[in-house]
Scaffold this active site. Structure first.
Site, short mmCIF file in Angstrom:
data_model
loop_
_atom_site.label_atom_id
_atom_site.label_comp_id
_atom_site.label_asym_id
_atom_site.label_seq_id
_atom_site.Cartn_x
_atom_site.Cartn_y
_atom_site.Cartn_z
N GLY A 185 44.04 52.55 39.08
CA GLY A 185 44.09 51.09 38.87
C GLY A 185 43.02 50.40 39.71
O GLY A 185 42.11 51.06 40.23
N VAL A 240 50.08 64.17 38.65
CA VAL A 240 50.26 65.09 39.78
C VAL A 240 51.71 65.57 39.74
O VAL A 240 52.62 64.76 39.58
CB VAL A 240 49.98 64.37 41.11
CG1 VAL A 240 50.40 65.22 42.30
CG2 VAL A 240 48.51 64.00 41.21
N HIS A 446 18.01 30.20 33.09
CA HIS A 446 17.45 31.49 32.71
C HIS A 446 16.48 31.94 33.79
O HIS A 446 15.71 31.11 34.29
CB HIS A 446 16.69 31.36 31.38
CG HIS A 446 16.02 32.63 30.96
ND1 HIS A 446 16.71 33.70 30.45
CD2 HIS A 446 14.71 33.01 31.02
CE1 HIS A 446 15.87 34.68 30.19
NE2 HIS A 446 14.64 34.30 30.53
#
Ligand code: FAD
Length: 472
Positions: A185, A240, A446
């Protein structure tokens, strides 16, 4: 230890994390007398002391190392970095102490009574405090902000110091040669970013079919591609099954398609989630029953089932994020002060401060599919962004989801450098009910990464000139 004090206040706040201190400060600013009870002896909660801030301090150091390493391809080489763990920890600790000291000073300025100790509700109007400040506090209203703690499953032998949770990992005791991160996560992937940059050979195992499971898979792809190069391995749809402490390391067994055989690691970091601190605070004395996962149900005013008891932050459920706690804290304090406030955000942003960053807000494609919400999207790939290419990065994308009829923006997602900062514009657009034209007709500077948001809107409208417009 001092004598037990009897304290009477308008508003009592239990827990001094981002939710609790925000509620305390706002309530005091609105004229309430306030007591704030915190057991860790310092304000800031998980976020400042063992969460958001220490992790970002270490991520900044990781970024310096990664960028210096990548400079090779542009004809600039630096020597291999020398890591001084004391110096690195000092940076993190200084940031944390600057912020927590600031909170202490602001509490004083606002005349918030901060009590150092563990609070337990004794009745619907009293709280007992044990610890440095022994007290019984009588209140008219209370706000519960006791937050959450890491989930520790018995299969992980936490009594072995080589098994870490996120708090241990942030202490940076050593840089292990090999590290397995259980749980891909946000917290797991941020720690993978930190420890791989600092030199560990990092593997990640995730039960779901992708890392950062709640995010849309197209946004996760550029990140997963980058981490395939940086990490030893990412195992998805793998769990696991066993951890055996051995002298030479922790022997970890796995299960699932593509799972490796049992493998030895120097350390493992378990980041499989957090659970609410709703036990042992005397909820029964208040007459409040948490839900089956331990969260306290609240209404839009953050009132619990008992009208004068409010709850905010992680204790009220997902998303467990500091900015949600802060906003809820303000709402609760304002409602108590008689203001017409409520917690009804149009969107709550999520950010993984990985490299590249991954950020999303509002509607996701996953959620739209689950709930059957109609949407269309515009996507601008960063491979066509002059600014991103100038930064030496061609991965990443900006995506905007919108209502096909009204063209109103419903959600946005960004994967790329600074995605967390760039997402702010999308949050504002959603909160303000903006449509595609509002974004595409706003002149963005820009070359910036922020213009990719307008360019994603142009892709959706078919007005783009930087790329070929998508065929409708
Ligand atoms: P908390 O911060 O948990 O604070 C609750 C406080 O209550 C604690 O200080 C606790 O000691 C105290 N308390 C509990 N019980 C009692 C009691 N009985 N008596 C007295 N005091 C008590 N969120 C983000 O938004 N961005 C991020 O980048 C981010 N990064 C994170 C990284 C990590 C490693 C972790 C673990 C979390 C991260 N989070 C992040 C989540 C964030 O820290 C939490 O969502 C946030 O701290 C929740 O705030 P809170 O006020 O609800 O509770």
């Amino acid at each position: 230890m001092s004598d037990k004090k009897n304290i009477q206040v308008d508003t009592l706040i239990l827990g001094g994390g981002p939710g609790g201190y925000t509620a305390a400060f706002r309530a005091a600013d609105l004229g309430q007398s306030v007591a704030l009870v915190e057991k860790r002896g310092i304000l800031g909660g998980v976020c400042l002391n063992e969460g958001c801030i220490p992790s970002k301090s270490l991520l900044h150091l990781a970024q310096i190392i990664n960028e210096a390493g990548e400079a090779d391809q542009f004809g600039i080489s630096f020597a291999k970095p020398k890591l001084d763990l004391n110096g690195m920890r000092a940076h993190k600790d200084k940031v944390v102490s600057t912020l927590t000291k600031g909170l202490g000073a602001m509490a004083k300025q606002r005349k918030v009574q901060v009590l150092n100790g563990t609070g337990t509700f004794l009745s619907s109007t009293t709280l007992g405090v044990t610890g440095d400040d022994e007290a019984e506090v009588t209140f008219k209203q209370a706000i519960i902000a006791t937050g959450s703690r890491v989930v520790q499953l018995p299969m992980f032998p936490f009594d072995d110091s080589r098994v870490m949770d996120s708090t241990d990992a942030l202490e940076l005791k050593e840089i292990p040669g090999t590290l397995l991160i259980v749980g891909g996560g946000i917290i797991g992937m941020e720690m993978a970013t930190v420890y791989s940059a600092f030199g560990s050979e990092v593997s990640v195992v995730e039960l779901m079919d992708q890392i950062i499971p709640p995010a849309d898979s197209d946004l996760v792809k550029p990140l997963a591609r980058m981490y395939k190069k940086r990490l030893k391995a990412i195992y998805t749809s793998v769990k696991v099954t066993k951890v055996e402490p051995r002298k030479e390391g922790l022997l970890v067994s796995f299960e699932g398609e593509g799972a490796p055989g049992a493998t030895l690691y120097d350390r493992i970091l378990v980041s499989i989630g957090r659970r609410p601190n709703s036990d042992a605070i005397g909820l029964e004395a208040l007459g409040i029953t948490p839900d089956e996962r331990g969260f306290i149900p609240v209404n839009e005013k953050r009132q619990s089932s008992i009208a004068h008891i409010y709850a905010i932050g992680d204790i009220t459920g997902q998303p467990m994020l500091a900015h949600k706690a802060v906003h809820e804290g303000k709402v609760a304090a304002e409602v108590i002060a008689g203001e017409p406030s409520e917690f009804s955000p149009a969107c709550i942003p999520s950010v993984a401060y990985t490299d590249p960053e991954l950020a999303w807000t509002g509607l996701t494609e996953k959620e739209a599919a689950e709930k059957g919400i109609a949407y269309e999207k515009g996507v601008f790939p960063w491979a066509a962004s002059g600014r991103s290419l100038s930064n030496g990065r061609n991965e990443g994308m900006t995506k905007v989801l919108y209502d096909p009829e009204t063209k109103r923006i419903l959600g946005a997602g960004i994967c790329g450098n600074n995605a967390g900062e760039l997402l702010a514009e999308a949050n504002l657009a959603i909160e303000m009910g903006s449509d595609l034209g509002d974004v595409s007709l706003t002149i963005h500077a820009h070359p910036t990464l922020s213009e990719t948001f307008a360019l994603a809107a142009e892709m959706a409208e078919g007005t783009i000139t930087d790329l070929m417009p998508p065929k409708k």
